[in-house]
Design a protein around this motif. Structure first.
Motif, mmCIF file in Angstrom:
data_model
loop_
_atom_site.group_PDB
_atom_site.id
_atom_site.type_symbol
_atom_site.label_atom_id
_atom_site.label_comp_id
_atom_site.label_asym_id
_atom_site.label_seq_id
_atom_site.Cartn_x
_atom_site.Cartn_y
_atom_site.Cartn_z
ATOM 1 N N TRP A 180 15.519 18.304 14.160
ATOM 2 C CA TRP A 180 16.538 18.649 14.264
ATOM 3 C C TRP A 180 16.869 17.463 12.892
ATOM 4 C CZ3 TRP A 180 18.268 17.994 19.889
ATOM 5 C CH2 TRP A 180 17.624 19.562 20.758
ATOM 6 N N GLU A 181 16.394 16.633 12.485
ATOM 7 C CA GLU A 181 16.666 15.573 12.083
ATOM 8 C C GLU A 181 15.567 16.148 10.488
ATOM 9 O OE1 GLU A 181 16.198 11.035 10.062
ATOM 10 O OE2 GLU A 181 15.586 11.454 12.318
ATOM 11 N N HIS A 182 14.311 16.588 10.820
ATOM 12 C CA HIS A 182 13.588 16.862 9.807
ATOM 13 C C HIS A 182 13.632 18.579 9.513
ATOM 14 C CE1 HIS A 182 13.320 12.759 8.111
ATOM 15 N NE2 HIS A 182 13.196 12.117 9.607
ATOM 16 N N GLU A 183 13.676 18.943 10.759
ATOM 17 C CA GLU A 183 13.920 20.661 10.333
ATOM 18 C C GLU A 183 12.115 21.114 10.786
ATOM 19 O OE1 GLU A 183 16.255 23.621 8.203
ATOM 20 O OE2 GLU A 183 17.636 22.020 8.552
ATOM 21 N N ALA A 184 11.146 19.939 9.610
ATOM 22 C CA ALA A 184 9.642 20.664 9.431
ATOM 23 C C ALA A 184 8.980 19.106 9.705
ATOM 24 C CB ALA A 184 9.435 21.511 8.536
ATOM 25 N N VAL A 185 8.726 19.054 10.329
ATOM 26 C CA VAL A 185 7.381 17.097 10.082
ATOM 27 C C VAL A 185 6.078 18.143 10.440
ATOM 28 C CG1 VAL A 185 9.011 15.836 10.548
ATOM 29 C CG2 VAL A 185 7.501 16.614 12.195
ATOM 30 N N SER A 186 5.039 17.330 10.005
ATOM 31 C CA SER A 186 3.387 17.257 10.194
ATOM 32 C C SER A 186 3.610 16.747 11.942
ATOM 33 C CB SER A 186 2.549 16.664 9.383
ATOM 34 O OG SER A 186 2.452 15.894 9.344
ATOM 35 N N VAL A 187 2.270 17.181 12.351
ATOM 36 C CA VAL A 187 1.740 16.028 13.662
ATOM 37 C C VAL A 187 1.474 14.695 13.443
ATOM 38 C CG1 VAL A 187 0.475 16.569 15.706
ATOM 39 C CG2 VAL A 187 1.432 18.194 14.260
ATOM 40 N N LYS A 188 1.038 14.551 12.056
ATOM 41 C CA LYS A 188 0.912 12.894 12.029
ATOM 42 C C LYS A 188 2.572 12.489 11.700
ATOM 43 C CE LYS A 188 -1.487 10.277 8.695
ATOM 44 N NZ LYS A 188 -2.050 10.401 7.657
ATOM 45 N N GLU A 189 3.609 13.413 10.987
ATOM 46 C CA GLU A 189 4.808 12.433 10.830
ATOM 47 C C GLU A 189 5.074 11.894 11.785
ATOM 48 O OE1 GLU A 189 5.653 13.930 6.160
ATOM 49 O OE2 GLU A 189 5.968 14.750 8.126
ATOM 50 N N LEU A 190 5.328 13.099 13.298
ATOM 51 C CA LEU A 190 5.877 13.233 14.330
ATOM 52 C C LEU A 190 5.439 12.240 15.032
ATOM 53 C CD1 LEU A 190 7.681 14.785 15.266
ATOM 54 C CD2 LEU A 190 6.518 15.958 16.510
ATOM 55 N N GLY A 191 3.853 11.608 14.972
ATOM 56 C CA GLY A 191 3.791 10.943 16.129
ATOM 57 C C GLY A 191 3.523 9.452 15.874
ATOM 58 N N ALA A 192 3.793 9.102 14.073
ATOM 59 C CA ALA A 192 4.389 7.791 14.061
ATOM 60 C C ALA A 192 6.305 7.667 14.105
ATOM 61 C CB ALA A 192 4.323 8.027 12.365
ATOM 62 N N ALA A 193 6.162 8.621 14.038
ATOM 63 C CA ALA A 193 8.295 8.668 14.213
ATOM 64 C C ALA A 193 8.569 8.544 15.604
ATOM 65 C CB ALA A 193 8.549 9.696 13.726
ATOM 66 N N ARG A 212 -0.913 24.007 7.223
ATOM 67 C CA ARG A 212 -0.467 23.402 6.063
ATOM 68 C C ARG A 212 -1.516 24.555 5.097
ATOM 69 N NH1 ARG A 212 2.280 17.977 4.951
ATOM 70 N NH2 ARG A 212 2.988 19.210 2.884
ATOM 71 N N PRO A 213 -0.865 25.327 4.092
ATOM 72 C CA PRO A 213 -1.333 26.133 3.566
ATOM 73 C C PRO A 213 -2.268 25.358 2.533
ATOM 74 C CG PRO A 213 0.790 27.124 3.192
ATOM 75 C CD PRO A 213 0.658 26.230 3.547
ATOM 76 N N ASP A 214 -1.761 24.202 1.875
ATOM 77 C CA ASP A 214 -2.319 22.908 1.456
ATOM 78 C C ASP A 214 -3.223 22.592 1.592
ATOM 79 O OD1 ASP A 214 -0.338 22.382 2.039
ATOM 80 O OD2 ASP A 214 -0.010 20.823 1.661
ATOM 81 N N ASP A 215 -3.391 22.015 3.156
ATOM 82 C CA ASP A 215 -4.278 21.640 3.906
ATOM 83 C C ASP A 215 -4.238 21.785 4.822
ATOM 84 O OD1 ASP A 215 -5.000 19.330 5.087
ATOM 85 O OD2 ASP A 215 -4.161 17.279 4.353
ATOM 86 N N GLU A 216 -5.144 22.649 5.281
ATOM 87 C CA GLU A 216 -5.614 22.814 6.292
ATOM 88 C C GLU A 216 -6.199 22.080 8.126
ATOM 89 O OE1 GLU A 216 -6.317 26.324 7.524
ATOM 90 O OE2 GLU A 216 -5.384 26.679 6.002
ATOM 91 N N ARG A 217 -6.182 20.541 6.878
ATOM 92 C CA ARG A 217 -6.390 20.166 8.828
ATOM 93 C C ARG A 217 -5.087 19.574 9.211
ATOM 94 N NH1 ARG A 217 -9.123 15.929 5.345
ATOM 95 N NH2 ARG A 217 -7.724 16.049 3.616
ATOM 96 N N SER A 218 -3.626 19.254 8.077
ATOM 97 C CA SER A 218 -2.667 19.253 8.735
ATOM 98 C C SER A 218 -2.098 20.348 9.636
ATOM 99 C CB SER A 218 -2.323 19.053 7.512
ATOM 100 O OG SER A 218 -0.559 17.861 7.927
ATOM 101 N N VAL A 219 -1.240 19.899 10.441
ATOM 102 C CA VAL A 219 -0.189 20.660 11.254
ATOM 103 C C VAL A 219 1.097 20.998 11.323
ATOM 104 C CG1 VAL A 219 0.385 21.974 13.855
ATOM 105 C CG2 VAL A 219 -2.424 21.836 12.535
ATOM 106 N N GLU A 220 1.754 21.394 10.525
ATOM 107 C CA GLU A 220 3.069 21.688 10.541
ATOM 108 C C GLU A 220 4.095 22.059 11.523
ATOM 109 O OE1 GLU A 220 5.798 21.015 6.789
ATOM 110 O OE2 GLU A 220 6.263 23.062 6.676
ATOM 111 N N VAL A 221 5.367 21.379 11.973
ATOM 112 C CA VAL A 221 6.008 21.609 13.212
ATOM 113 C C VAL A 221 7.412 22.197 12.984
ATOM 114 C CG1 VAL A 221 6.510 21.645 15.191
ATOM 115 C CG2 VAL A 221 4.301 20.165 14.292
ATOM 116 N N THR A 222 7.862 23.560 12.805
ATOM 117 C CA THR A 222 8.697 23.475 12.717
ATOM 118 C C THR A 222 9.994 23.955 13.537
ATOM 119 O OG1 THR A 222 8.277 25.495 12.019
ATOM 120 C CG2 THR A 222 7.941 24.022 10.105
ATOM 121 N N LEU A 223 11.062 24.004 13.470
ATOM 122 C CA LEU A 223 11.797 24.796 14.526
ATOM 123 C C LEU A 223 12.475 26.589 14.474
ATOM 124 C CD1 LEU A 223 15.384 22.272 13.625
ATOM 125 C CD2 LEU A 223 13.631 22.512 16.075
ATOM 126 N N THR A 224 12.120 26.599 15.696
ATOM 127 C CA THR A 224 12.310 28.348 15.393
ATOM 128 C C THR A 224 13.995 27.666 15.725
ATOM 129 O OG1 THR A 224 12.160 28.576 18.147
ATOM 130 C CG2 THR A 224 10.570 28.309 16.926
#
Length: 153
Positions: free
Chosen positions: A56-69, A95-107
């Protein structure tokens, strides 16, 4: 004389009432229990609520960023996010620019839940019944405690 990092051995006891860890544990259980009926109404668990707060604060974050937060490892976080996705609240995409990174977004459904969740913090604040100053001081002390304990081997 002892320093803050070296407790005076004369005052250290094995009495339950002298254990700060127990007070932290009891407070955590009491606060989490107070959250339960509020979050049940939102069909969220407490850890899922924390994930949603970040989104709700960021709308979209990577799983890595979410884990850190949230200070959670990938193995703990992945089932939480999968459950939120199954419930239609978030979407996971590589993420299209980095296939290893998964982005989580709100529906849209996840975004809409934010309005209903807005009642949670005031209800918890009322249950805690602490002044604004006490709340700020407690938050500061807990953050320092976490940083200190995490930094030591």
């Amino acid at each position: 004389m002892s320093t803050p990092s070296e407790p005076d051995s004369r005052t250290v006891t094995l009495l339950l009432d002298d254990q700060l860890c127990f007070e932290l544990y009891a407070a955590s259980r009491a606060v989490t229990a107070r959250y339960r009926p509020l979050l049940d109404a939102l069909e969220l668990t407490y850890p899922q609520y924390l994930v949603m707060l970040v989104l709700w604060e960021h709308e979209a974050v990577s799983v890595k960023e979410l884990g850190a937060a949230l200070q959670l490892d990938y193995g703990t976080l992945t089932p939480l996010v999968k459950r939120l996705e199954a419930n239609g609240l978030v979407r996971r995409e590589r993420r299209p620019d980095d296939e290893r990174s998964v982005e989580v977004t709100l529906t849209p459904q996840g975004s809409a839940l934010r309005e209903r969740a807005a009642a949670v913090p005031p209800a918890i604040g009322a249950a805690m019944d602490l002044s604004t100053e006490d709340t700020a001081r407690l938050r500061e002390l807990l953050r320092r405690l976490t940083a200190n304990v995490s930094a030591r081997p």
